[in-house]
Design an enzyme around this catalytic site. Structure first.
Site, PDB file in Angstrom:
ATOM      1  CG  ASN A  46      32.351  38.484  78.613  1.00 43.73           C
ATOM      2  OD1 ASN A  46      32.445  38.508  79.827  1.00 43.73           O
ATOM      3  ND2 ASN A  46      32.186  39.582  77.878  1.00 43.73           N
ATOM      4  CG  HIS A  57      35.218  42.175  76.285  1.00 44.13           C
ATOM      5  ND1 HIS A  57      34.942  43.231  75.449  1.00 44.13           N
ATOM      6  CD2 HIS A  57      34.695  42.514  77.489  1.00 44.13           C
ATOM      7  CE1 HIS A  57      34.295  44.161  76.111  1.00 44.13           C
ATOM      8  NE2 HIS A  57      34.129  43.759  77.352  1.00 44.13           N
ATOM      9  CD  GLU A  59      35.835  39.366  70.957  1.00 43.19           C
ATOM     10  OE1 GLU A  59      34.875  39.538  70.187  1.00 43.19           O
ATOM     11  OE2 GLU A  59      35.784  39.687  72.172  1.00 43.19           O
ATOM     12  CB  SER A  84      30.376  42.982  66.129  1.00 51.48           C
ATOM     13  OG  SER A  84      31.212  43.917  65.503  1.00 51.48           O
ATOM     14  CB  CYS A  86      34.099  45.976  72.198  1.00 48.70           C
ATOM     15  SG  CYS A  86      35.567  45.432  73.117  1.00 48.70           S
ATOM     16  CB  CYS A  89      37.952  42.646  71.268  1.00 50.79           C
ATOM     17  SG  CYS A  89      37.514  42.221  72.976  1.00 50.79           S
ATOM     18  CG  ASP A 149      30.623  42.671  78.560  1.00 47.72           C
ATOM     19  OD1 ASP A 149      31.534  42.262  79.312  1.00 47.72           O
ATOM     20  OD2 ASP A 149      30.606  42.439  77.339  1.00 47.72           O
TER      21      ASP A 149
END
Length: 153
Positions: A46, A57, A59, A84, A86, A89, A149
């Site tokens: 991130n 982010h 990912e 996990s 979002c 992503c 975020d």
């Protein structure tokens, strides 16, 4: 390629290393790696704070750093993330048809996991204590940054 516990350990460890790098840079400790045919082809963390970005982010940073790849690569890939993914992503996972996602922990935040599963993604939750501790320590120290975020007031 089937996921063995050794693969999960090695690749999740690489994602944790990315998360720690992000934290050391003053960002949010979430890391991700993209693996194709047993090889890490992208790493990210991130970097919203560091880059003043709305979308970086872990990912998304990982996919960006993997560079342009043929669609066939994504279809053989596994995305590892310490947290996990979002909605944004997860959308990238679906767009590129990444078939497997391994999540370090989802107690701190749970993205649209059932939706990913309904769309055919093999989603595995490891519940790694180090991933959870990283996020809990960060939340205690920087709750306002975390809320920013994830789009919370």
């Amino acid at each position: 390629m089937p996921l063995s516990s050794r693969h999960v350990d090695v690749f999740l460890r690489a994602a944790i290393d990315e998360a720690r790098l992000g934290l050391a840079e003053g960002g949010i400790p979430i890391g991700s790696v993209l693996v194709v045919d047993g090889e890490i082809v992208g790493r990210g963390h991130n970097r919203r704070v560091q880059q003043g970005s709305t979308v970086l982010h872990a990912e998304m940073d990982c996919l960006e750093r993997a560079g342009r790849r043929p669609a066939a690569d994504y279809r053989r890939a596994t995305l590892y993330s310490t947290l996990s993914p979002c909605d944004m992503c997860s959308g990238a996972v679906l767009l590129y048809r990444i078939p497997r996602v391994v999540v370090g922990e989802n107690r701190t935040f749970r993205g649209p996991e059932e939706y990913l599963r309904e769309r055919g993604v093999d989603l595995r939750i490891v519940d790694d204590p180090e991933c959870h501790a990283l996020m809990q320590e960060f939340l205690a120290a920087q709750p306002q940054l975390w809320n920013e975020d994830i789009g919370e007031p």
